[in-house]
Scaffold this active site. Sequence first.
Site, PDB file in Angstrom:
ATOM      1  N   GLU A   1       0.859  -1.200   0.000  1.00  0.00           N
ATOM      2  CA  GLU A   1       0.000   0.000   0.000  1.00  0.00           C
ATOM      3  C   GLU A   1       0.885   1.237   0.000  1.00  0.00           C
ATOM      4  O   GLU A   1       1.706   1.422   0.895  1.00  0.00           O
ATOM      5  CB  GLU A   1      -0.920  -0.010   1.224  1.00  0.00           C
TER       6      GLU A   1
ATOM      7  N   GLY B   1      -8.553  -0.698  -6.759  1.00  0.00           N
ATOM      8  CA  GLY B   1      -9.840  -0.042  -6.913  1.00  0.00           C
ATOM      9  C   GLY B   1     -10.512  -0.370  -8.229  1.00  0.00           C
ATOM     10  O   GLY B   1     -10.021  -1.187  -9.019  1.00  0.00           O
TER      11      GLY B   1
ATOM     12  N   HIS C   1     -27.679  -7.725  27.011  1.00  0.00           N
ATOM     13  CA  HIS C   1     -26.437  -8.297  27.543  1.00  0.00           C
ATOM     14  C   HIS C   1     -26.540  -9.823  27.550  1.00  0.00           C
ATOM     15  O   HIS C   1     -27.579 -10.365  27.934  1.00  0.00           O
ATOM     16  CB  HIS C   1     -26.223  -7.797  28.980  1.00  0.00           C
TER      17      HIS C   1
END
Length: 462
Positions: free
Chosen positions: A202, A266, A439
């Site tokens: 990159e 891309g 939860h």
Amino acid sequence: MANDASTVFDLVILGGGSGGYAAALRASQLGLDVALIEKNKLGGTCLHNGCIPTKALLHAGEVADAARDASEFGVKASFDGIDIAGVHKYKDGVIAGLYKGLQGLVASRKITYVEGEGRLSSATSVDVNGKRYVGRHIVLATGSTPKSLPGLTIDGDRVISSDHALVLDRVPKSAIVLGGGVIGVEFASAWKSFGTDVTIIEGLPHLVPAEDENSSKLLERAFRKRGIKFSLGSFFKGVEYTADGVRVTLDNGKTYDAELLLVAIGRGPVSQGLGYEEAGVAMERGHVLVDEYCRTNVPTISAVGDLIPTLQLAHVGFAEGILVAERLAGLSPVPIDYDGVPRVTYCHPEVASVGISEAKAKERYGADQVVTLKYSLAGNGKSKILKTAGEIKLVQVRDGAVVGVHMVGDRLGEQVGEAQLIYNWEALPAEVAQLIHAHPTQNEALGEAHLALAGKPLHSHD
């Protein structure tokens, strides 16, 4: 070019991908007579070469990792390798089921579906298969294709695109991934789970550079732990064939050898040779230019999806297609707030976000007006059960709304829905904090992050 009453419509759509078929479905629902033209398969890149197949590969990789790590959970299991033909059978089965359903949906809406390569022949017509389809309005939705670099030839063998990677008949022993954005890190993650030695190249300073820097750093840490190598901050210079693969050279002089090179820099718009410029449609670097309502400079032509310079996401294409259909049907749709679009990178761990980064918030509101909070998944019971590490970062305008939610961790893409509501409804931390989250769930971590930002932390320190 022949045309008759059977080829005159309220709306002619060129391209049957996410944006095109969404426009067709909504327009027909609103009573418009629609023709939808597609040269390949209905569903476009997302269904056949993008979102769906890549996520199927990633899930197969997740199953492989679960088999390897089963003993950590007290389960006796063994990992014997990847049956790539079996993986493709599973992937293609998912695609086939969705494709069949989409075909049935289009048929049920009485949309005229035309298979063939269309070309814009005027501001109100598209030619395909020797016929001219005339519309009161035209929607351009021809999508995108994998990009490459000048002088870098994708041969489909040693140098491949994401299209080739999705049908690769083997698990490569080693691979270099050129590009550390969404496509690159997703393939790197899947291949690593399959057993490939992966290196990402990159040129920018971080992986997933469009995300908040904190998310990038968390992903980089997780990838290091997984053994995914990467080079940041140096750009690709060239590639040459070796006896058994490729050698990639960077502009800093470093070289990397592997079995193949995946070019994942891309996707570019599909717009050349389709008659757009001849019809007077304004364009820039291959993209069709539009306003906030997806209108081009030609009154009878709109454009949506990867063809225009907005976020290249299927759900953005859906939204743009629906917006155009509703506008043409006489409704008053609201323009899309692209900052408010949820974004998910489905690697392991996942990266999910909505809103703006800390850096962008400081640019927009001033550094002294931005407050941030990080909530570690180490304090979240369900994340402990799943053995995933990560973090939720909130970006708030001081004494105001939350303008950015950035999450890293396995399965956190499933939590981006509430994050989208928080951003788009301009929620205050105290307003989210008063909501009760189940939860133990990972969703609870989003609630606890807002509790902390509101000044009343529960399972975290002040």
